[in-house]
Scaffold this active site. Structure first.
Site, PDB file in Angstrom:
ATOM      1  N   CYS A  97       0.798  -1.215   0.000  1.00  0.00           N
ATOM      2  CA  CYS A  97       0.000   0.000   0.000  1.00  0.00           C
ATOM      3  C   CYS A  97       0.838   1.276   0.000  1.00  0.00           C
ATOM      4  O   CYS A  97       0.479   2.256  -0.648  1.00  0.00           O
ATOM      5  CB  CYS A  97      -0.954  -0.015   1.185  1.00  0.00           C
ATOM      6  SG  CYS A  97      -0.127  -0.204   2.753  1.00  0.00           S
ATOM      7  N   HIS A 104      -1.852   0.515   7.256  1.00  0.00           N
ATOM      8  CA  HIS A 104      -2.212   0.882   5.886  1.00  0.00           C
ATOM      9  C   HIS A 104      -1.753   2.310   5.630  1.00  0.00           C
ATOM     10  O   HIS A 104      -1.537   3.086   6.560  1.00  0.00           O
ATOM     11  CB  HIS A 104      -3.729   0.770   5.729  1.00  0.00           C
ATOM     12  CG  HIS A 104      -4.194   0.738   4.311  1.00  0.00           C
ATOM     13  ND1 HIS A 104      -3.683  -0.141   3.397  1.00  0.00           N
ATOM     14  CD2 HIS A 104      -5.127   1.475   3.658  1.00  0.00           C
ATOM     15  CE1 HIS A 104      -4.287   0.064   2.233  1.00  0.00           C
ATOM     16  NE2 HIS A 104      -5.166   1.045   2.374  1.00  0.00           N
ATOM     17  N   ASP A 139      -7.995   5.740  -1.870  1.00  0.00           N
ATOM     18  CA  ASP A 139      -7.159   4.596  -1.512  1.00  0.00           C
ATOM     19  C   ASP A 139      -6.776   3.839  -2.774  1.00  0.00           C
ATOM     20  O   ASP A 139      -7.575   3.070  -3.311  1.00  0.00           O
ATOM     21  CB  ASP A 139      -7.913   3.680  -0.543  1.00  0.00           C
ATOM     22  CG  ASP A 139      -6.986   2.593   0.007  1.00  0.00           C
ATOM     23  OD1 ASP A 139      -5.815   2.535  -0.422  1.00  0.00           O
ATOM     24  OD2 ASP A 139      -7.447   1.803   0.857  1.00  0.00           O
TER      25      ASP A 139
END
Lengths: 325, 658
Positions: B408, B452, B468
């Site tokens: 991520c 994250h 995201d």
């Protein structure tokens, strides 16, 4: 400072409780006679808990809080257990043996518990004595002998009896003073000196005893051994030859009676004279010699044996004192 | 008292107690300290068995000097709890060598108790709590043993006494624990239990989050008052990183922070109330659902709407938050703010900048268009993996055009870079995403592998919005939990989270639920206390509290007192004697009691005439008793008959006097 305070509290409690009780031969440790305070270890325990509480607060640690509270609970619980270790004991006075001044007077007590709980580590001592006796009361009743230095002849009352315990954790000290009818006779201190020259001479004026007496001076023959005879009398040689047990039979001389007279001993203080006489009484009675005692107006006719000796010693112990027997 | 010698049993107890209290500290103490303890226990055992004699004073002095030196070297003048505990443990070891009198033993045991308490500073697990409880029992047994006479030698008796002392203390402790007001710390303390804590750092470079993903340590737990947000809404913000140096994203520098105004938030839906129990991270930042409305008790709000504390989180902490899941944030940016969120290094990553320009022209300068295009680009060929290749100097270029594999943080970093290059203000947000719902206690548990990173971009009017990029590449990662995603996707199995087996997972959840209750009700009880006292006592004024403490305490100790002092007649063990004793007691209540001077037979014969019906039985019993007492060998038949007679008499006699 703290210990001085403690001691003064203890002394006050002692005077107060002893004054409230009428002396008796049997006393029971009841609620209003038992006192309980944290011991020194108990105060340290509380200090430790305080430290732990500070740690708990400062580190915001709930488990340390919990442990602190748990140990505080143990502290309270120890208080109950220490108290219960003393409660309900019955103390009974048993007849005590006389002793000589300068030695230790012994007092016999019987402790009795009225429950099936075992009581441990009871410490007993007399009021003016430093000697303590530690007892584990495992049977329902148990006898304890307490000692106190005997300083003067005559009747001796050692004062109160202290029972104390710190069991099971030592965090609390429970104690109680009992006013018991403790009493023992103290004989004068024996003063080791030789027998006076004149003592036997006086015996001539007394009645003469011509009969043979049993003694241990001269061999007079053998007789069958009977239970109760002294083993020293056994004729071991004949026993070894297989003839059975025989006792040697001795005949004592026909000794004239001794007279021990207080007034005949001049020049010394009364106590010293009594001490001398005590030593002679002891000496003569261990040798099974007949003697009489004269203490001023009190006269003890010559005789021998243990009872006679006891009577003589009692007379010496109480001579010139109040409550003369 | 000090002079009294302790029993041999007590010596063994001391050694055991010291060993047990030191054991939990072994994991962090410098190795020589436990070694010294073992040495001391060994030597004392040798002395105990008579093989050695007590050490000479010079030996003891040498040991004291050596261990003082060791302490100074090992702890280097730090004045923390570690030093204190180490000092106490060393002291215990040395004192053990000369334990002989009651006073020495008292010192050893009191210090042992304190050392046992300090174990909680280093670990607060249920296991340690149970262990310390057990240790306390043993220390109490040891304390009991030193009070006994020096001939006592029964370990079991000591344990029994300890149990009897501890049992009533437990309800007492519970009540006090429940009621005792929790105070603020007197002075601030830090504790380093020697274990490196994992958690988010305040900068982000490639590989940082994927490293965290290797850890299944708990990050925090959350309980919700109302509805639980859907997995795709569970974005837990922790840090906002808005400065980029070509490789690393960091928080704004001090000067830049002066420029940024506190951001405005207009809620569009009603707020969601929840509570977070954050594990100790060693860092000051907290987490809050996207976006928190206001800072709760004991927390602060940064200008970028993240929550922090004024000091690093050294202990687990519970705090309430209110968040809104739909909002409009900061619809206007000042020029300085816009410049800050567009900042890029002067050079580097030329291909990425070119890509940004290309996307911008393709989308006709439309922000949404750029984002859609970028996501489509990611979606085409990019791989979401925990083990991307290492990135070199122009990390964004390398990721976007060469490796095309990343976790991520790679996607977030690249996205923010491209957006900024395209003139769209943006920033990186790190935190946690998702979490696992525990059905047993009803809370969300978020572990480190849920860490994250994502992006927020700004548009005029709409304000800051979440983006995201991971959702474009691996949408399942967002919809399900990280754990599910990892366990079903190859390439993640190396993360060691392959909890495919259902029952194992269930077990783990149950265990975690238990731990959660432990944390909530025991370790973090102060959070609940005020509320609970209100509910239970209907207020928490001092008198109610005192009464609530006094009543149960009196009840418990009243019972203990009664139990200890209740009359317990000493009945004989022998059944025959006991039967006769009972019979005598019964007759005594009927006013035909035995006189002290009477033999059993005489007494029975005397009172037999008063009981014409039982006369024959009583006379027979009297006869048998005499027989039994004076016969040389007991006759079992006669004894059986006597018992039977006693039984019959007991049945026939009235219980009370008529």
């Amino acid at each position: 400072m703290a210990s001085e305070l403690y001691r003064s509290i203890q002394a006050r409690v002692r005077r107060w409780t002893l004054a409230r009780q009428t002396p008796a031969r049997t006393q029971t440790l009841t609620q209003n006679r038992i006192f309980i305070l944290p011991s020194r270890a108990g105060s340290v325990w509380l200090l430790l808990l305080l430290l732990m509480l500070v740690m708990a607060i400062n580190y915001e640690n709930n488990l340390v809080y919990a442990l602190t509270f748990l140990l505080l609970g143990v502290f309270l619980s120890a208080m109950f257990h220490t108290y219960a270790n003393l409660a309900g004991i019955e103390v009974k006075v048993l007849p005590s043996e006389p002793c000589f001044a300068g030695g230790q007077a012994a007092f016999e007590l019987e402790l009795q518990r009225h429950s099936s709980r075992q009581l441990e580590q009871l410490s007993l001592r007399l009021e003016h004595s430093e000697l303590e006796q530690i007892v584990d009361l495992q049977q329902a009743r148990q006898q304890v002998r307490l000692y106190s230095p005997a300083r003067r002849r005559g009747w001796m009352s050692p004062g109160g009896v202290k029972l104390e315990t710190t069991y099971p954790l030592g965090l609390f000290r429970a104690w109680s003073w009992l006013n018991l009818e403790l009493k023992t006779l103290v004989y004068p201190e024996p003063l080791d000196t030789t027998l006076p020259e004149g003592a036997q001479g006086q015996a001539v004026s007394g009645e003469a005893h011509l009969s043979m007496r049993r003694g241990d001076d001269d061999f007079a023959g053998l007789e069958r051994f009977q239970p109760g005879m002294s083993p020293r009398q056994v004729d071991w040689k004949s026993y070894a030859r297989g003839r059975g047990l025989y006792a040697k039979h001795f005949a004592g001389h026909q000794d004239p009676d001794y007279w021990l007279d207080l007034d005949a001993l001049g020049g010394e203080t009364l106590e010293r004279r009594l001490s001398r006489m005590t030593a002679w009484v002891q000496y003569l009675s261990t040798r099974d010699v007949r003697f009489g005692v004269r203490l001023g107006s009190f006269v003890l006719e010559p005789a021998e044996g243990e009872a006679h000796c006891t009577r003589a010693l009692a007379a010496l112990a109480l001579y010139g004192l109040e409550g003369e027997a | 008292m000090k002079g009294r010698q302790i029993s041999r049993t007590a010596v063994v107890w001391q050694l055991l107690a010291v060993m047990l209290v030191v054991l939990p500290h072994v994991q962090w103490l410098p190795l020589w300290v436990p070694a010294l303890v073992v040495l001391a226990i060994g030597s004392r055992l040798m002395i105990h068995s008579g093989r050695w004699s007590f050490p000479h004073w010079s030996v003891k002095a040498l040991l004291v000097i050596a261990s003082s030196g060791g302490l100074i070297l090992s702890f280097n003048h730090q004045a923390g709890p570690e030093t204190m505990v180490a000092l106490l443990v060393v002291g215990l070891a040395l004192k053990l060598l000369e334990v002989y009198h009651r006073r020495d033993a008292l010192v050893v045991l009191f210090v042992s108790l304190f050392v046992a308490a300090t174990a909680f500073l280093f670990s607060e697990s249920v296991w340690i709590a149970g262990y310390i409880l057990l240790t306390t029992v043993l220390v109490l047994a040891a304390l009991n043993s030193i009070q006994q006479s020096s001939s006592a030698r029964r370990f079991r008796d000591n344990l029994k006494s300890a149990g009897r002392l501890l049992l009533p203390a437990i309800p007492f402790m519970l009540v006090l624990f429940f009621l005792f007001p929790r105070l603020e710390p007197f002075w601030s303390v830090t504790i380093d239990s020697g274990q490196a804590k994992t958690g988010l750092s305040d900068e982000l470079s490639p590989g940082d989050v994927s490293k965290l993903a290797q850890s299944d340590e708990l990050a925090f737990r959350a309980t919700f008052e109302g509805e639980v947000p859907l997995p795709a809404q569970r974005y837990w913000r922790s840090l906002v990183l808005s400065e980029f140096d070509g490789r690393r994203w960091t928080r704004p520098s001090h000067e830049q922070r002066q420029v940024l105004r506190p951001e405005q938030l207009q809620p569009l839906v009603s707020a969601q109330r929840y509570e977070v129990i954050m594990e100790a991270s060693g860092r000051p930042w907290l987490v809050a659902l996207d976006q928190p409305l206001r800072a709760g008790q004991g927390t602060l709000m940064t200008p970028v709407r993240t929550l922090v504390m004024d000091r690093p989180l050294e202990r687990r902490r519970q705090y309430p938050v209110e968040s809104v899941l739909q909002y409009r944030q900061q619809p206007l940016l000042t020029r300085q703010e816009a410049r800050h969120y567009l900042q890029l290094p002067a050079g580097g990553n030329p291909d990425s900048r070119a890509l940004a320009q290309r996307l911008l022209t393709q989308a006709d300068g439309n922000t949404d268009g750029v984002i859609t295009l970028l996501q489509a680009y990611f979606n085409k060929t990019f791989v979401y993996t925990l083990e991307p290749g290492r990135l070199g100097r122009d990390s964004v270029d390398q990721f976007l055009f060469e490796t095309r594999e990343g976790y991520c943080e790679h996607f977030a970093s690249a996205t923010a870079f491209v957006l900024r290059s395209a003139g769209i203000p943006s920033r990186i947000v790190t935190g946690y995403q998702g979490g696992e719902w525990n059905p047993y206690e009803g809370y969300l548990q978020v572990r480190q592998y849920d860490a994250h990173a994502w992006v927020e971009y700004w548009q005029p009017e709409a304000g800051w919005q979440r983006l995201d990029p991971t959702a474009a590449v691996a949408p399942e990662r967002i919809r399900t939990s990280a754990q599910d995603y990892f366990s079903t996707n190859e390439g993640f199995s190396s993360a060691g989270m392959g909890l495919g087996i259902d029952w194992l997972r269930d077990l783990r959840q149950r265990y975690d639920a238990f731990n959660y209750s432990w944390h909530r009700w025991v370790l973090n009880y102060q959070g609940q206390q005020v509320q609970l006292l209100d509910d239970w006592l209907g207020g928490e004024d001092r008198w109610r509290r005192l009464l609530a403490w006094l009543l149960p305490t009196m009840l418990v100790f009243g019972t203990v007192g009664y139990w200890l002092l209740r009359p317990r007649p000493t009945l004989p063990r022998d059944p025959m004697a006991r039967a006769l004793m009972r019979l005598q007691q019964r007759f005594a209540t009927l006013e035909s009691g035995r006189e002290p001077a009477e033999s059993l037979a005489m007494w029975l014969q005397r009172v037999a005439d008063d009981w014409p019906k039982q006369r024959a039985l009583m006379l027979r019993l009297a006869f048998l008793d005499d027989q039994q007492r004076y016969i040389e060998r007991k006759d079992p038949h006669q004894q059986a008959e006597m018992k039977r007679l006693c039984r019959i008499l007991m049945r026939q006699l009235p219980r009370k006097k008529r």
